[in-house]
Every structure is written in structure tokens, then in C-alpha cells.
Design a protein around this motif. Structure first.
Motif, PDB file in Angstrom:
ATOM      1  N   GLY A  39       0.789  -1.212   0.000  1.00 13.76           N
ATOM      2  CA  GLY A  39       0.000   0.000   0.000  1.00 13.76           C
ATOM      3  C   GLY A  39       0.828   1.273   0.000  1.00 13.76           C
ATOM      4  O   GLY A  39       0.454   2.283  -0.561  1.00 13.76           O
ATOM      5  N   MET A  40       1.999   1.169   0.610  1.00 15.60           N
ATOM      6  CA  MET A  40       2.902   2.314   0.721  1.00 15.60           C
ATOM      7  C   MET A  40       3.282   2.875  -0.652  1.00 15.60           C
ATOM      8  O   MET A  40       3.289   4.075  -0.876  1.00 15.60           O
ATOM      9  CB  MET A  40       4.120   1.815   1.498  1.00 15.60           C
ATOM     10  CG  MET A  40       5.414   2.429   1.117  1.00 15.60           C
ATOM     11  SD  MET A  40       5.698   3.928   2.034  1.00 15.60           S
ATOM     12  CE  MET A  40       7.160   4.468   1.185  1.00 15.60           C
ATOM     13  N   LEU A  41       3.577   1.971  -1.587  1.00 16.53           N
ATOM     14  CA  LEU A  41       3.972   2.413  -2.915  1.00 16.53           C
ATOM     15  C   LEU A  41       2.803   3.105  -3.602  1.00 16.53           C
ATOM     16  O   LEU A  41       2.963   4.136  -4.256  1.00 16.53           O
ATOM     17  CB  LEU A  41       4.448   1.211  -3.729  1.00 16.53           C
ATOM     18  CG  LEU A  41       4.988   1.524  -5.118  1.00 16.53           C
ATOM     19  CD1 LEU A  41       6.109   2.539  -5.034  1.00 16.53           C
ATOM     20  CD2 LEU A  41       5.468   0.270  -5.792  1.00 16.53           C
ATOM     21  N   LEU A  42       1.623   2.525  -3.409  1.00 16.86           N
ATOM     22  CA  LEU A  42       0.422   3.106  -3.978  1.00 16.86           C
ATOM     23  C   LEU A  42       0.207   4.511  -3.417  1.00 16.86           C
ATOM     24  O   LEU A  42      -0.102   5.447  -4.144  1.00 16.86           O
ATOM     25  CB  LEU A  42      -0.758   2.205  -3.601  1.00 16.86           C
ATOM     26  CG  LEU A  42      -1.861   2.059  -4.627  1.00 16.86           C
ATOM     27  CD1 LEU A  42      -1.311   1.556  -5.935  1.00 16.86           C
ATOM     28  CD2 LEU A  42      -2.918   1.113  -4.111  1.00 16.86           C
TER      29      LEU A  42
END
Lengths: 307, 268, 520
Positions: free
Chosen positions: B115-118
Motif C-alpha cells: 500500500g505504501m507504494l500506492l
């Protein structure tokens, strides 16, 4: 079962492919330029152009994408732009640490959640139930970046029982996996409790009781088995959360894992390294979910897959 | 009757929370942005009941105002994700087949993705800020509900009462909402209470990465992340926002459990 | 009552989960006589031909020697070069120190020096330092212990670029495997490099400058500031430099028995501005910003006095520092007058409406965030509204490099030659061609900067750069904020460390330990 397994394995690849495609386009479309990072502050415009050309970063995105895919098909993840080493070697060096951390966190969560969840359901509204509620409240309300340092202060500094950070002995593993697994334990406790309470009212449990089965047998054979269903789903889901959480936990505990490598790769816009990291993270997530799907089926034979 | 009490107690907490969020500007003793660099890291005093932060701002006022952001982020994330997840999950579970496979692969793709990359991608393209935080959290959040709903419906699909409803000519929408939903509600309610707590915490994690609400807007998550470096010298910076999150989570849990019990009795 | 035995259940749990199989062998304890240094970020390349981040350069300086080295007062000193002579304004000859050997026992020769420079200049090797050596025409050995440098044109900053670490002839480039086998002539030799974890160096007993007093150094990478401090308290780390929350210092002194050394540094913090912005292009506005900011308050409270207000990029210890430039102290009234003069009146006087809004970009570090919030508050008092935007580093840096900002704040670390002004303010270097990110254009400055890099006499250059500093302080393409102080924490019993203004760690070779090794 075998047919189902074969189908699931067949579907594994398209999913992975979808994830990698998403990663590829996201990381390339996000602002940021790896060439700037590689060549430093003073590089001239022509040097940057030359390097961009050498790395193929000046090609249309679509061409870069097909290049990436054909490399992948040959098992070549490329070279890191910044670390100047092959992506597969970098990822391979870091992955065991992350696997160790996340699996231990999961194990710890299960070890805490099952006894607490079961007791909470058995002795509903007792003080143990309240205690388990309190525990899951703590687990849910404390973000990793706060819980981690707190645990270090208590267990390493004040009590002096455990090391502060780093990886090595079993003792090093305890605090980071507790930090990472706490939220999962909290969720599992509530899930298990609630699932057990649901099941206890079902007719077949009442029937089993009526048939004169011992209370213990009723519990083990029927109640627990059925409550496992929702738990198994949650485990699969939560594994992704654990992998994502490892990014912050690894930073705090100086854990040399994939999460920290991913962050670093994202910050330097090291495209091949980001793709390699996500490939491994996504694969392990999908594998765990494949496993939970199979377990799900084993636990609940009533489900039929496909016609 | 003990459960009834717990439910009301939980509801009282949540009402209090919403009231706090709405009335923050009238009940807060100070402005949440009012700085006084000379008066930093003070502990409890008459002027500042919960002390001050590194910039000399009143912690109590920031917590009261922070309720706004946290309630907004928590509620909107859960509602949007829940609706989306319910629709997609039930369609997928009820009809099965190719559609099911397609939707679940989409869910898998999104879930396998950190989710962090998103979130970084999102804020990089759209810029950081409250709305984008919510959007990013929903994008990651709906998949969990979808999988849960699908799994439950898969099991319910084989139950006699569902077959009976279908035999009586109930269409999918009718069967799902009238017959399956009551059985879905307990796990969904619990998942949502966790989801709301999770969203409040996730906003903090995004703040920790510099992608959350923008300063000087206070949120509990960002207060926790900002206060972290002062754990040893000014623990009140994290304790109080932490307590606020805990009380909220307690309220959500009590309500979730209470509603579950209520539905359970009705269902029988 | 119900009896429940959870045992069978637990076994199921154990079987259900793959056991974490790969618990690696336990970390070796710290060998006797080793000093442990905590680092905030991972040094990526110790090879001096590739090292660009501060930690790589600092550790590299312990492994490698260069022809010359900057001392703690910022002056150039002989290192591997005993002396050098200027043949003409484009030719230099360096005489190498005799009896220097590499860690592998091979003696240092002129061929090694020539190889080091040539391999950077070879575009094939993709060295990030190639651009900084573009002025070199050739580097040739003249006999075994003399090297001749030919420059394409007279270039004053040349001598500064001889602080490049020398690697042995034939050292591999661009290859991850070379990481473990770096060979230098320095006081320490590389023992182990675990990226992201730690770097071990062992003392070079045959070092030409005398063997270090410690047996070796361990650099532990600990990204989290809080955890670094706790590891120090636990005595797993003996030495920390900078990146410490200033408010933690009293605690560290009292509770962790730290010896604290504070010394003025040269790291320069500034606010950069986009000079093509319709509002910021007015000099009065930039001046108003400079007067509207209360640096002293930020330094006193947020930094706990660990900085001094800056007047320009070059710090007072620099040979070209010019002190008689306009200085900006907090003066909100003057700021308001300047804004009125520029035609930006406050629409509602003391009311809430601002004169105008500007966006301020910063990174997500706690201290930077707080700084942004304090600036926002201070500027709101003169009627300027800052919209603070925090970004993850990659996005932030890309925006700054492309010149996509109104205002931002960053710092410059390790400024040596004043030719840095050329890179930052010459109109030729406006992005995408260089680092003049604010699009500053001033023909007078352009000319001075070209002159400055061609003039070889120190006095002559001093005059030129003094003029440059005066003009920049008036034109304000940057608003100078402060020069940071360096903070060094050591455990009791560690003696002999001298902080360098640029944070250089070379003095670790003089450090002695008088504590016995800690409990395991």
C-alpha cells in the motif's frame, strides 16, 4: 482437489503479471529521475542524456515495458541502477530476513490470539474476556512506529532483557515480531471470539450437545473447526498487512530486510530494484493466500469450487 | 443486560467523539495552530491541561481538532471501502465463475501490492493532503471487505434457507440483501470497527512517511508520529493522542460487539 | 464447568505455519578494541570514484588517502602528495610520498594515481564524479613517484579536486563484487561490508602515518534517530555524530553518561526561491521574507542553539568569507513596509486575509516539518501565507532539480571551493543544464564567476568572490538561514576525537579507548 489446485496455480501467474504491470507503470509514471540520483549534483545535461540512453530510459514506456517482460521471462531482473549489483542478488540477500520477521510475527499473533480468543468466548463477559478486549484495544490503537520504541524502552532499556535492534539471535527477533504481530493478534482475538460465539448458537452444535457429546468434543470437533474458517481468511489478508508493516518495523529495528530495501529503492527511483522487490513481496503474498485457500477448503469441505 | 450497557457505553463514546469533532472550535481552549516557541514541551498546567508540543502548541486543543481529521478519515474510508467491497464481493461470491475469478484476481493484484507504494504514487501525482489520503486508503481498503464478503457468501450460497429463497423466485439483489446480509453483518461489523481503527492508524503511518495531512492540520496519527522522537523526554506528546485513539477504538468495539449480539438474537 | 486443553490446538498452529528456518548465526560480538559508530543512513559506495553521499565519503576517507586533504580549518594539506609544483597555469606536478603501501602490501606509484583519475574520466565507468573532472586534459605518471596533471584551461578549483581517494591500478569498477575487496592506503582497511547493516574496518598496522590507536571501527547503520540514541544508552554504540534530536541532549548527558562535543560546522541551511515566480521575482518580496523570518527563535528553540545565523553560503572559517554583506535579522515591520512598497498590500490590515500565498516544499523529516510550521507562523505575521507541502524525498528532490517550486529549504554540506557559486548561480546552469534551480540571472555575477575559476591567485580570487557574496546578499536568490553546528556524542573513556567543520570522521584514527569491552 487436484483440479482445483491446478486451476489456482494456473491463475497465480496472471495475478503476478497484473501486479508487476501495475508496479512498472506506477513507478515509471511517478515523478523522479534515477539518472539524477546516479550522476549526482554536478552532472552535465549531455552526460545525463547519454546515461539515460545507455539504460534505455529514453525509450517509449511501452518498449521499456516489453523489455522488462522479456528480461523477466528469461529470469533476468536486471541490475540495480544505484547499488550497481544485480537485482536478484540484492533481493536474495534481504528476503530471508523479511520472511523470518513476518512469519514469526504471524506465529506469535496466532499463539497469542487462539488462547485469548477461545477463553474470551468461553467465559464471555468475564474478566478474562475484558482482558482480551483490552489487549486487542492496545494492539489496534498502537501504530508500529510508536509501539516499537515503547517496547524497546521497556524491555531493552528499563528491564535489560532484550537487545535494542539488529538481527542475529533469537532474542533479536522477539521485539520486532511482537511489534509487527500485535495488530494481527488483536484482530484475530476478536475474530476468533466472535466466530466461536456465532457457531455456538448454530443448530448442529446444539444437536451435538443433545447427542450427549462431551463439551470438550463439541468444542474441538465442531465449534473450533467452523470458527477456523473466518480465521483462515483473515490470516491470508493479514499477511499482506504484515508485509506492508515490515517496511516501518524494519526501519525502526534496523532489520536488514526487503522492506527497507524497497523504501530505499523507491526513494532513489531505482526502477529495476523496485520491480524486483515487489515481485518477491507479491509472490510471497500470493503463495500464502494460495495456501490459506487450500486450508480453507480442507477445513470446510462443504465448499465446492467450480461446477 | 450487561451487553446492553456495553452497547450504550460504546455509542456514548462515539457520540462524544462526533460531538467533539463538530464542536472543536468552541470547546478547544486554544487555536490548534497557535505557536509559542518559548513554551515548548511543557507538561500539564492550568493553561495547558495536557501540556504543549515542540512548537508550544496546546496538546488538548490539537487532540480536539484532531478528532475532526481522524473521524473524517476513519468514517469515510470505512464507508466507501465497505460499500465498494460489499458490492464487488457479493457479486463475485454469488455468481461465481469467470466474473468471480476476474474480480478476485483484481483484488489479489491490489492486495499483493504494498500500500505504501500506492500511497506514494498517489500523493506524488495528486499532491499530499486529506482527500488524497482517504482516496489512497480506500483504494487499498475495499479489497479486504470484498474478500471477506465473497468468502462468506460462498459458504452461505450452499445453505438451505438461501436455496429456499432462490426457489421462491428471489433475485440476486433480493437474496443477497434480504437473506444473506443479516448473516454477513456480524463479521462485516467487526471488520469495519477494525477498519476504522486501522484507517486512523494508517493515516498516522502516512504522516510518518510525510504523506498524510499537511502541517499544521492536527490529526491523532500525525501527533503520534511527531511526538515519537520525544518519547523519553516528553511522553505526554504520544500518550494523550494514543489514549484518544484507544478510547475511539474501544467505543467502536463495544458498539460492534453489541450490535452483533443484537443481530444474533434477532436472527434466531 | 468446561475444561479445555489448548495443547492439541497449539500443535496445529505450529504445523500450520512454516517455521522460520533461517535464523542466521549469532552476530559476532564486538572484537576487543573496536569502536562502534552509529550511522543514520547506508553508505552506498565506499569506492572514492563512486562515493557521493556524505557517509560514503566520510568512511572512504578512512580507507583511502588522496593527494591532498582539507584540514579542520578548511586548508589544503599534503596527504599522499608530499608537495606539488605549478609548472604553468595549466600544468601541475605532484610528488608522491615515499614508502606508502596499499593494504595488500603493494607500494603506491604514480601509475595508481593516474589510473584513478583516468577511470573516472572514462565515460564507460559511469562515475558520478566525471563531470567535476571535465577540465582535465590528461593525467600522466612521470616516473614512479611524480604525476603530471594537464588542464584544458586554467582552472582554480583544480587543487580542491585532488582530495579524491586513490585506488590501486587496475581496480575494478561498477561491480557489486568489488565492494568486498576495496583496497586503499588509509589508516583502516575494509574487513566486511554488509550493505544496510554494518561496515567493519580494521586498523592498518603498517599505516604510513602511524597505526591508529583503536583495533578497528564498526559502523552500524541505524536509520531511526530514537533507536540510535537507545543503542547508545545501551552501550552498543560508542560514537554518534549529528542527526540527534536537540532536545535529547540533556537526557543523553544525564541518563546515558554521554560526553558531548559541540563545534561550529559549515553545513549551510537556506531557503531557495523561484525567481521567475510572479511574486518572488520582486527583490523587495524576497527581502521581506528574509526580514519576516525569525532565525534566532528557530535556532534557540527548535535547534537548541545548535546553529548560528548565516549571512551566506561560505562560513566564517572559509578563506573567501566576506563579512560585510547585508544581514537580515527579524524585523516584521520592515518586512511589511517592503511588501507595501512592492505593491502587495494587506487586503484587511491586521485581519486574517493574507497579502498572497506561496507554496513551500519540504521533506518529511520531523525537524524539517517543524521548521516549516514555525516559518509559516512567522510569515503569517507579516501577511504572507505559506502553504506547506511535505514530500517523500524522491518526489521532493525531483521537483527541486527541475525547478518546480515557489519556495523550498535544503542545505549544502561540505562546501570547499567557492566555485560552487558557478554551479548554483551562473545563468548557464539553469535547469535542465545545472543546479541554478531558482533561475537566477545576473550578467555581472556570470562574469565574476567565470573570472573566479580562471584566476589562480588566492588574493585575486578573494576579491572576486567577496564581490559575488555582496551581490548575492543583495539580490537574494537564496535566503541564508544558518550554519549548523556539529554535535558529537561519545561514551566516557573515548579520547582524542576532533570534530571537523564538514563532519569529516578522519580524526577517528587518533581516538583511543580506555574502557574495557562491554558485557556481551
Amino acid at each position: 482437489m487436484n483440479r482445483y489446485l491446478a486451476r489456482r496455480l494456473l491463475l497465480f501467474l496472471p495475478t503476478l503479471f497484473g501486479t508487476l504491470t501495475l508496479v512498472f507503470f506506477l513507478i515509471h509514471l511517478v515523478p523522479g529521475d534515477p539518472v539524477e540520483v546516479m550522476l549526482g549534483e554536478t552532472a552535465s545535461g549531455t552526460d545525463k542524456e547519454t546515461l539515460r540512453h545507455e539504460l534505455g530510459l529514453d525509450l517509449p514506456l511501452w518498449t521499456q515495458y516489453t523489455r522488462f517482460l522479456s528480461g523477466l521471462a528469461l529470469g533476468d531482473l536486471g541490475r540495480s541502477l544505484y547499488e550497481q549489483d544485480s537485482v536478484s542478488r540484492l533481493v536474495r540477500a534481504r528476503f530471508p530476513a523479511t520472511l523470518e520477521l513476518t512469519l514469526t510475527a504471524m506465529l506469535l499473533a496466532l499463539l497469542i490470539a487462539f488462547p485469548l480468543g477461545i477463553i474470551a468466548a468461553l467465559k464471555r463477559h468475564s474478566w478474562t474476556d475484558r482482558l482480551s478486549l483490552l489487549f486487542s484495544l492496545l494492539g489496534l490503537s498502537m501504530p508500529n512506529f510508536w509501539l516499537g520504541p515503547l517496547l524497546i524502552i521497556v524491555f531493552s532499556i528499563e528491564l535489560g532483557w532484550l537487545p535494542v535492534s539488529g538481527r542475529g539471535t533469537l532474542a533479536h527477533l522477539i521485539l520486532p515480531s511482537a511489534t509487527l504481530g500485535m495488530a494481527m493478534a488483536a484482530i484475530l482475538i476478536r475474530m476468533i471470539r466472535s466466530a466461536l460465539l456465532d457457531v455456538l448458537h448454530e443448530d448442529y452444535i446444539q444437536t451435538a450437545r443433545a447427542k450427549g457429546l462431551s463439551e470438550q468434543k463439541v468444542w474441538l470437533k465442531h465449534a473450533l473447526r467452523n470458527s477456523l474458517l473466518s480465521v483462515v481468511t483473515i490470516i491470508g489478508l493479514q499477511f499482506g498487512t504484515l508485509l506492508a508493516g515490515s517496511i516501518i518495523t524494519e526501519t525502526i529495528f534496523t532489520w536488514p530486510g526487503l522492506g527497507r530495501l524497497t523504501i530505499q529503492a523507491i526513494q532513489t527511483r531505482d526502477y529495476p530494484l523496485v520491480q524486483g522487490c515487489i515481485l518477491v513481496i507479491a509472490t510471497s503474498y500470493l503463495l500464502v493466500n494460495l495456501m490459506t485457500d487450500i486450508v480453507y477448503r480442507l477445513v470446510d469441505p462443504r465448499i465446492t469450487y467450480g461446477k | 443486560m450487561a451487553n446492553r450497557f456495553a452497547l450504550f457505553f460504546g455509542l456514548a463514546i462515539l457520540l462524544l467523539l462526533v460531538a467533539t469533532a463538530l464542536l472543536a472550535s468552541t470547546i478547544a481552549p486554544h487555536s490548534p495552530a497557535e505557536q509559542n516557541l518559548e513554551q515548548d514541551l511543557l507538561s500539564t498546567s492550568k493553561e495547558h491541561p495536557l501540556g504543549t508540543d515542540k512548537l508550544g502548541r496546546d496538546v488538548l486543543s490539537r487532540i480536539l481538532y484532531g478528532a475532526r481529521v481522524s473521524v473524517l478519515v476513519g468514517l469515510s474510508t470505512v464507508i466507501i471501502s465497505l460499500l465498494l467491497g460489499f458490492v464487488i464481493g457479493s457479486v463475485s461470491g454469488y455468481f461465481g465463475g469467470f466474473l468471480d475469478q476476474l474480480l478476485m484476481r483484481l483484488v489479489d493484484v491490489l492486495m499483493a501490492f504494498p500500500g505504501m507504494l500506492l500511497a506514494i504514487a498517489f500523493t506524488a501525482v495528486l499532491g499530499p493532503g486529506l482527500h488524497h489520503v482517504i482516496l489512497a486508503l480506500c483504494l487499498i481498503g475495499w479489497t479486504g471487505y470484498a474478500r471477506l464478503v465473497r468468502g462468506e457468501i460462498l459458504a452461505l450460497r450452499e445453505k438451505e434457507f438461501v436455496h429456499a429463497a432462490q426457489a421462491l423466485g428471489g433475485g440476486p439483489a433480493r437474496v443477497i440483501t434480504l437473506h444473506m446480509l443479516p448473516n454477513l453483518l456480524p463479521p462485516l461489523l467487526i471488520q469495519s470497527t477494525f477498519g476504522m481503527a486501522g484507517a486512523i492508524i494508517a493515516e498516522g503511518s502516512l504522516s510518518f512517511l510525510g504523506l498524510g495531512v499537511q502541517p499544521p492540520t492536527p490529526s491523532w496519527g500525525s501527533m503520534l508520529s511527531e511526538g515519537r522522537q520525544f518519547l523519553l523526554v516528553a511522553p505526554h506528546l504520544t500518550t494523550y493522542p494514543g489514549l484518544a485513539v484507544m478510547i475511539t477504538v474501544l467505543g467502536l468495539n463495544l458498539v460492534g460487539d453489541g450490535l452483533r449480539d443484537l443481530l444474533e438474537k434477532k436472527g434466531k | 464447568m468446561l475444561k479445555f486443553r489448548p495443547r492439541s490446538f497449539l500443535i496445529f498452529c505450529w504445523l500450520g505455519i512454516a517455521l522460520p528456518g533461517c535464523l542466521s548465526s549469532s552476530q559476532p560480538d564486538r572484537p576487543p578494541g573496536y569502536l562502534v559508530v552509529g550511522l543514520e543512513s547506508n553508505p552506498t559506495h565506499l569506492d572514492p570514484r563512486y562515493a557521493t553521499d556524505a557517509n560514503s565519503i566520510r568512511i572512504g576517507a578512512l580507507l583511502f588517502n588522496s593527494l591532498t586533504r582539507t584540514d579542520q580549518n578548511g586548508n589544503l594539506q599534503p596527504d599522499l602528495a608530499e608537495r606539488w609544483e605549478t609548472i604553468d597555469d595549466r600544468t601541475y606536478i605532484f610528488h608522491l610520498r615515499k614508502g606508502v603501501t596499499f593494504h595488500n602490501g603493494k607500494p603506491l606509484t604514480a601509475a595508481d594515481v593516474a589510473y584513478t583519475y583516468r577511470s573516472i574520466l572514462d565515460p564507460k565507468n559511469r562515475s558520478p564524479k566525471r563531470a567535476t573532472l571535465q577540465f582535465l586534459e590528461s593525467v600522466d605518471p612521470v616516473g614512479p613517484d611524480r604525476v603530471r596533471f594537464r588542464l584544458a584551461e586554467p582552472y582554480a578549483p583544480f587543487l580542491e579536486s585532488t582530495n579524491l581517494g586513490i585506488v590501486p591500478d587496475g581496480s575494478r569498477t561498477n561491480d557489486g563484487s568489488s565492494r568486498q575487496s576495496l583496497i586503499g592506503t588509509g589508516p583502516f582497511a575494509l574487513e566486511e561490508f554488509l550493505p544496510g547493516e554494518r561496515i567493519m574496518l580494521k586498523a592498518n598496522a603498517n599505516y604510513w602515518g602511524g597505526s591508529p590507536a583503536v583495533s578497528g571501527l564498526i559502523f552500524k547503520i541505524i536509520p531511526d534517530a530514537m533507536v540510535r540514541v537507545l543503542e547508545f544508552k545501551k552501550r552498543n554504540v560508542d560514537f554518534l555524530q549529528n542527526d540527534i534530536e536537540p532536545d535529547m541532549l540533556p537526557w543523553l548527558r544525564d541518563k546515558a553518561q554521554a560526553s558531548i562535543q559541540i563545534a561550529q560546522g559549515t553545513t549551510f541551511q537556506y531557503i531557495g526561491m523561484n525567481l521567475e515566480h510572479p511574486i518572488l521575482k520582486h527583490r523587495e518580496v524576497r527581502e521581506a521574507l528574509a526580514y519576516g523570518i525569525d532565525r534566532e527563535a528557530i535556532i534557540r528553540h527548535l535547534l537548541k542553539g545548535l546553529a548560528i545565523p548565516a549571512t551566506g553560503m561560505l562560513s566564517p572559517i572559509h578563506w573567501a568569507y566576506e563579512s560585510s554583506v547585508p544581514k537580515f535579522s527579524h524585523d516584521p515591520e520592515r518586512a511589511k513596509r517592503l511588501l507595501d512598497q512592492a505593491g502587495f498590500h494587506d487586503p484587511d490590515g491586521e485581519g486574517p486575509l493574507p497579502r498572497f500565498k506561496l507554496s513551500y516544499k519540504t521533506t518529511n523529516l520531523d525537524l524539517r516539518r517543524r521548521m516549516a510550521e514555525a516559518l509559516k507562523q512567522q510569515l503569517s505575521e507579516v501577511g504572507i501565507e505559506l502553504e506547506v507541502h511535505t514530500f517523500e524525498w524522491g518526489t521532493f528532490y525531483a521537483d527541486i532539480k527541475r525547478g518546480n517550486f515557489d519556495l523550498y529549504s535544503l542545505s549544502w554540506v561540505g562546501i570547499t571551493d567557492p566555485d560552487i557559486y558557478f554551479a548554483l548561480f551562473h545563468s548557464r546552469n539553469i535547469p535542465p543544464n545545472g543546479d541554478n534551480r531558482g533561475h537566477y540571472r545576473n550578467p555581472e555575477v556570470d562574469q565574476l564567476l567565470e573570472q573566479g575559476r580562471r584566476s589562480l591567485g588566492v588574493d585575486e580570487r578573494r576579491v572576486i568572490y567577496s564581490e559575488v557574496q555582496k551581490i548575492l546578499a543583495r539580490d537574494l536568490p537564496y535566503i541564508p538561514l544558518w550554519w549548523a553546528k556539529n554535535v558529537v556524542l561519545t561514551r566516557q573513556g573515548i579520547r582524542g576525537f576532533i570534530p571537523y567543520p564538514d563532519g569529516d570522521l578522519i580524526s577517528l584514527k587518533n581516538v583511543s579507548l580506555s574502557f574495557s569491552n562491554p558485557e556481551a
